[in-house]
Scaffold this motif. Structure first.
Motif, PDB file in Angstrom:
ATOM      1  N   LEU A 261     -10.650   7.103   0.331  1.00 47.90           N
ATOM      2  CA  LEU A 261     -10.135   6.605  -0.942  1.00 47.90           C
ATOM      3  C   LEU A 261     -10.563   5.163  -1.194  1.00 47.90           C
ATOM      4  CD1 LEU A 261      -6.492   8.058  -0.925  1.00 47.90           C
ATOM      5  CD2 LEU A 261      -8.527   9.006  -2.020  1.00 47.90           C
ATOM      6  N   ILE A 262     -10.441   4.326  -0.164  1.00 46.00           N
ATOM      7  CA  ILE A 262     -10.757   2.906  -0.304  1.00 46.00           C
ATOM      8  C   ILE A 262     -12.258   2.679  -0.501  1.00 46.00           C
ATOM      9  CG2 ILE A 262     -10.751   0.677   0.906  1.00 46.00           C
ATOM     10  CD1 ILE A 262      -8.160   1.762   2.339  1.00 46.00           C
ATOM     11  N   GLY A 263     -13.055   3.355   0.298  1.00 48.63           N
ATOM     12  CA  GLY A 263     -14.494   3.118   0.256  1.00 48.63           C
ATOM     13  C   GLY A 263     -15.266   4.034  -0.650  1.00 48.63           C
ATOM     14  N   GLY A 264     -14.590   5.050  -1.222  1.00 51.44           N
ATOM     15  CA  GLY A 264     -15.291   6.015  -2.053  1.00 51.44           C
ATOM     16  C   GLY A 264     -14.649   6.229  -3.403  1.00 51.44           C
ATOM     17  N   VAL A 265     -13.568   6.986  -3.434  1.00 51.13           N
ATOM     18  CA  VAL A 265     -12.961   7.409  -4.691  1.00 51.13           C
ATOM     19  C   VAL A 265     -12.590   6.233  -5.585  1.00 51.13           C
ATOM     20  CG1 VAL A 265     -11.049   8.697  -5.721  1.00 51.13           C
ATOM     21  CG2 VAL A 265     -12.080   9.497  -3.590  1.00 51.13           C
ATOM     22  N   TYR A 266     -11.989   5.184  -5.007  1.00 46.66           N
ATOM     23  CA  TYR A 266     -11.493   4.061  -5.808  1.00 46.66           C
ATOM     24  C   TYR A 266     -12.245   2.750  -5.527  1.00 46.66           C
ATOM     25  CZ  TYR A 266      -7.665   7.309  -6.672  1.00 46.66           C
ATOM     26  OH  TYR A 266      -6.921   8.412  -7.023  1.00 46.66           O
ATOM     27  N   ALA A 267     -13.438   2.851  -5.003  1.00 46.90           N
ATOM     28  CA  ALA A 267     -14.183   1.644  -4.609  1.00 46.90           C
ATOM     29  C   ALA A 267     -14.519   0.745  -5.785  1.00 46.90           C
ATOM     30  CB  ALA A 267     -15.457   2.053  -3.873  1.00 46.90           C
ATOM     31  N   ASP A 268     -14.546   1.281  -7.010  1.00 39.39           N
ATOM     32  CA  ASP A 268     -14.911   0.483  -8.178  1.00 39.39           C
ATOM     33  C   ASP A 268     -13.718  -0.200  -8.834  1.00 39.39           C
ATOM     34  OD1 ASP A 268     -13.754   2.816  -9.071  1.00 39.39           O
ATOM     35  OD2 ASP A 268     -15.063   3.005 -10.826  1.00 39.39           O
ATOM     36  N   ARG A 269     -12.528  -0.070  -8.255  1.00 39.06           N
ATOM     37  CA  ARG A 269     -11.339  -0.692  -8.840  1.00 39.06           C
ATOM     38  C   ARG A 269     -11.185  -2.130  -8.335  1.00 39.06           C
ATOM     39  NH1 ARG A 269      -8.460   3.530 -11.009  1.00 39.06           N
ATOM     40  NH2 ARG A 269      -9.909   5.293 -11.243  1.00 39.06           N
ATOM     41  N   THR A 270     -10.146  -2.795  -8.807  1.00 32.86           N
ATOM     42  CA  THR A 270      -9.922  -4.194  -8.419  1.00 32.86           C
ATOM     43  C   THR A 270      -9.056  -4.310  -7.176  1.00 32.86           C
ATOM     44  OG1 THR A 270     -10.072  -4.855 -10.748  1.00 32.86           O
ATOM     45  CG2 THR A 270      -9.087  -6.435  -9.213  1.00 32.86           C
ATOM     46  N   ASN A 271      -7.924  -3.609  -7.163  1.00 29.27           N
ATOM     47  CA  ASN A 271      -6.987  -3.714  -6.042  1.00 29.27           C
ATOM     48  C   ASN A 271      -6.498  -2.345  -5.609  1.00 29.27           C
ATOM     49  OD1 ASN A 271      -6.734  -6.658  -5.798  1.00 29.27           O
ATOM     50  ND2 ASN A 271      -5.782  -6.556  -7.818  1.00 29.27           N
ATOM     51  N   PHE A 272      -6.322  -2.209  -4.291  1.00 35.35           N
ATOM     52  CA  PHE A 272      -5.746  -1.007  -3.693  1.00 35.35           C
ATOM     53  C   PHE A 272      -4.493  -1.467  -2.966  1.00 35.35           C
ATOM     54  CE2 PHE A 272      -5.137   2.309  -0.572  1.00 35.35           C
ATOM     55  CZ  PHE A 272      -5.647   3.468  -1.158  1.00 35.35           C
ATOM     56  N   THR A 273      -3.331  -1.014  -3.413  1.00 34.93           N
ATOM     57  CA  THR A 273      -2.079  -1.543  -2.873  1.00 34.93           C
ATOM     58  C   THR A 273      -1.329  -0.502  -2.071  1.00 34.93           C
ATOM     59  OG1 THR A 273      -0.543  -0.990  -4.678  1.00 34.93           O
ATOM     60  CG2 THR A 273      -1.962  -2.897  -4.999  1.00 34.93           C
ATOM     61  N   PHE A 274      -0.673  -0.970  -0.991  1.00 32.22           N
ATOM     62  CA  PHE A 274       0.057  -0.097  -0.085  1.00 32.22           C
ATOM     63  C   PHE A 274       1.570  -0.169  -0.260  1.00 32.22           C
ATOM     64  CE2 PHE A 274      -3.882  -0.477   2.486  1.00 32.22           C
ATOM     65  CZ  PHE A 274      -4.079   0.858   2.808  1.00 32.22           C
ATOM     66  N   GLY A 275       2.076  -1.155  -0.932  1.00 30.88           N
ATOM     67  CA  GLY A 275       3.526  -1.283  -1.044  1.00 30.88           C
ATOM     68  C   GLY A 275       4.110  -2.154   0.047  1.00 30.88           C
ATOM     69  N   ILE A 276       5.440  -2.300   0.014  1.00 24.98           N
ATOM     70  CA  ILE A 276       6.103  -3.285   0.860  1.00 24.98           C
ATOM     71  C   ILE A 276       6.301  -2.781   2.290  1.00 24.98           C
ATOM     72  CG2 ILE A 276       7.253  -4.266  -1.141  1.00 24.98           C
ATOM     73  CD1 ILE A 276       9.870  -3.014  -0.099  1.00 24.98           C
ATOM     74  N   SER A 277       6.443  -3.741   3.203  1.00 28.58           N
ATOM     75  CA  SER A 277       6.714  -3.446   4.616  1.00 28.58           C
ATOM     76  C   SER A 277       7.949  -4.206   5.086  1.00 28.58           C
ATOM     77  CB  SER A 277       5.509  -3.844   5.479  1.00 28.58           C
ATOM     78  OG  SER A 277       4.348  -3.162   5.090  1.00 28.58           O
ATOM     79  N   THR A 278       8.857  -4.479   4.157  1.00 33.86           N
ATOM     80  CA  THR A 278      10.055  -5.263   4.465  1.00 33.86           C
ATOM     81  C   THR A 278      11.306  -4.459   4.153  1.00 33.86           C
ATOM     82  OG1 THR A 278       9.632  -6.312   2.312  1.00 33.86           O
ATOM     83  CG2 THR A 278       9.165  -7.598   4.276  1.00 33.86           C
ATOM     84  N   ALA A 279      12.417  -4.900   4.751  1.00 32.34           N
ATOM     85  CA  ALA A 279      13.707  -4.232   4.557  1.00 32.34           C
ATOM     86  C   ALA A 279      14.807  -5.286   4.575  1.00 32.34           C
ATOM     87  CB  ALA A 279      13.940  -3.197   5.648  1.00 32.34           C
ATOM     88  N   GLN A 280      16.032  -4.825   4.312  1.00 29.68           N
ATOM     89  CA  GLN A 280      17.208  -5.693   4.341  1.00 29.68           C
ATOM     90  C   GLN A 280      17.021  -6.934   3.474  1.00 29.68           C
ATOM     91  OE1 GLN A 280      18.814  -6.385   8.294  1.00 29.68           O
ATOM     92  NE2 GLN A 280      18.128  -4.367   9.015  1.00 29.68           N
ATOM     93  N   GLY A 281      16.703  -6.664   2.212  1.00 28.23           N
ATOM     94  CA  GLY A 281      16.557  -7.763   1.268  1.00 28.23           C
ATOM     95  C   GLY A 281      15.351  -8.638   1.520  1.00 28.23           C
ATOM     96  N   GLY A 282      14.348  -8.095   2.198  1.00 32.01           N
ATOM     97  CA  GLY A 282      13.142  -8.855   2.498  1.00 32.01           C
ATOM     98  C   GLY A 282      13.235  -9.689   3.757  1.00 32.01           C
ATOM     99  N   GLN A 283      14.362  -9.626   4.458  1.00 33.14           N
ATOM    100  CA  GLN A 283      14.566 -10.466   5.632  1.00 33.14           C
ATOM    101  C   GLN A 283      13.963  -9.891   6.911  1.00 33.14           C
ATOM    102  OE1 GLN A 283      15.902 -13.588   5.597  1.00 33.14           O
ATOM    103  NE2 GLN A 283      15.864 -13.319   3.377  1.00 33.14           N
ATOM    104  N   VAL A 284      13.638  -8.601   6.898  1.00 35.95           N
ATOM    105  CA  VAL A 284      13.100  -7.951   8.098  1.00 35.95           C
ATOM    106  C   VAL A 284      11.713  -7.408   7.790  1.00 35.95           C
ATOM    107  CG1 VAL A 284      13.391  -6.079   9.768  1.00 35.95           C
ATOM    108  CG2 VAL A 284      15.385  -7.363   8.966  1.00 35.95           C
ATOM    109  N   LEU A 285      10.728  -7.803   8.592  1.00 37.20           N
ATOM    110  CA  LEU A 285       9.350  -7.326   8.444  1.00 37.20           C
ATOM    111  C   LEU A 285       9.087  -6.236   9.474  1.00 37.20           C
ATOM    112  CD1 LEU A 285       6.483  -7.638   7.187  1.00 37.20           C
ATOM    113  CD2 LEU A 285       6.007  -9.303   9.012  1.00 37.20           C
ATOM    114  N   ASN A 286       8.615  -5.087   9.012  1.00 35.93           N
ATOM    115  CA  ASN A 286       8.225  -4.002   9.904  1.00 35.93           C
ATOM    116  C   ASN A 286       6.813  -4.296  10.402  1.00 35.93           C
ATOM    117  OD1 ASN A 286       7.264  -1.555  11.023  1.00 35.93           O
ATOM    118  ND2 ASN A 286       8.645  -0.346   9.741  1.00 35.93           N
ATOM    119  N   GLY A 287       6.731  -4.910  11.577  1.00 35.52           N
ATOM    120  CA  GLY A 287       5.447  -5.369  12.096  1.00 35.52           C
ATOM    121  C   GLY A 287       4.443  -4.260  12.303  1.00 35.52           C
ATOM    122  N   GLY A 288       4.898  -3.123  12.806  1.00 41.69           N
ATOM    123  CA  GLY A 288       3.991  -2.009  13.029  1.00 41.69           C
ATOM    124  C   GLY A 288       3.429  -1.464  11.734  1.00 41.69           C
ATOM    125  N   LEU A 289       4.282  -1.357  10.713  1.00 39.24           N
ATOM    126  CA  LEU A 289       3.846  -0.813   9.426  1.00 39.24           C
ATOM    127  C   LEU A 289       2.840  -1.740   8.743  1.00 39.24           C
ATOM    128  CD1 LEU A 289       4.099   1.319   7.215  1.00 39.24           C
ATOM    129  CD2 LEU A 289       6.101   0.064   6.345  1.00 39.24           C
TER     130      LEU A 289
END
Length: 310
Positions: A261-289
């Motif tokens: 998807l990143i290198g082929g289907v949508y390679a001509d777009r501007t941004n490819f976004t994955f969404g957030i990796s935080t919880a508890q009001g943004g205070q906890v970062l899911n490091g693995g994610l």
């Protein structure tokens, strides 16, 4: 100079036209998307007009004496057309404040649209919030790949994609989300979470926006191994949901799908976004994610929420 009034269902066509030609609106802000769960929210959306023409819209819902922009959306805020400039935006915020005050609203929770989703610069609202005394209440960390710049896809991810390809994994678009939704629910259940959208809701939204809500699946010999549900905003694409089966993990099917998807289907777009990796009001970062997303070349962009006391 401006007229601020409540949204009426008869405004839907004009609302959508403004969103589609706006600087910072996208699929999430069209009425056909917002209204799929209208029964859950007391709509408090506003229309901003000048000489009878829409210049901006404000997706919102109300709960008691607080308005949110919007409780059913990841982000919204003031969705503005090109004609709305800096001083005019300040005036509009004053009009919005006066309108809600008169209606008994005491505060607005403002969920700003992150700049990576802007089609054209549109941060006059952030300056207006500053002038209005709003305070930053929450900050989540999202991950984005700038597709038109060199992005550091790790050798490990490339190797994983090649591994799946050699194992006979292929990508195809899914016409029926039922198997993917079942896999997604199974994966999320391990974390005591359920999908935001039920299967009927997902089918409804795909039916309304078949070109914007696209399911990409990784298969081997007819078996679903992984899936990515993409929201296509035009200049940017967003991975709304991702899921991989136990068998899919063994052959790196999700990595294969994302690399394609990143290198082929949508390679001509501007941004490819994955969404957030935080919880508890943004205070906890899911490091693995967040690390998984960074392996594909993604880096951080923040999602900000402001408390605006009227």
């Amino acid at each position: 100079m401006f007229t601020v009034r409540r949204y009426d269902p008869s405004d839907a066509t004009a609302w959508d036209a403004l969103v589609m030609h706006s600087r910072n609106g996208n699929l999430l802000h069209r009425r056909g998307y917002m209204d799929y769960h209208a029964h859950r929210f007391a709509d408090a959306s506003l229309v901003i007009e000048r000489d009878g023409d829409f210049v901006a819209v404000f997706p919102a819902n109300r709960q008691q004496d607080t308005v949110s922009s919007h409780g059913g959306l990841t982000y919204a805020g003031l969705i503005s057309g090109h004609a709305l400039r800096a001083e005019a935006t300040l005036a509009v915020f004053g009009d919005i404040r006066d309108f809600y005050r008169e209606a008994g609203v005491k505060a607005v929770q403002y969920k700003a649209v992150p700049h990576v989703f802007h089609a054209y610069p549109a941060e006059e609202d952030l300056y207006a919030l500053h002038r209005c005394g709003a305070r930053l209440a929450r900050r989540d960390l999202s991950s984005v790949i700038p597709l038109r710049q060199a992005h550091a896809l790790t050798q490990g991810r490339k190797a994983a994609g090649n591994k799946a390809r050699k194992a006979g994994v292929v990508r195809q678009e899914g016409n029926d989300p039922s198997r993917f939704h079942a896999l997604l629910a199974e994966v999320l259940q391990r974390h005591d979470v359920t999908p935001t959208h039920s299967l009927p809701e997902l089918r409804l939204l795909q039916g309304r926006f078949p070109r914007q809500i696209v399911l990409h699946e990784a298969h081997r010999e007819g078996e679903l191994l992984a899936g990515v549900l993409v929201y296509d905003f035009g200049h940017a694409v967003h991975t709304q949901y991702m899921a991989v089966s136990v068998e899919g993990r063994q052959v790196d099917a999700l990595s294969f799908l994302l690399v394609d998807l990143i290198g082929g289907v949508y390679a001509d777009r501007t941004n490819f976004t994955f969404g957030i990796s935080t919880a508890q009001g943004g205070q906890v970062l899911n490091g693995g994610l967040v690390a998984q997303k960074e392996f594909f070349g993604a880096r951080a962009v923040v999602h900000d929420i402001y408390d605006w006391v009227l």
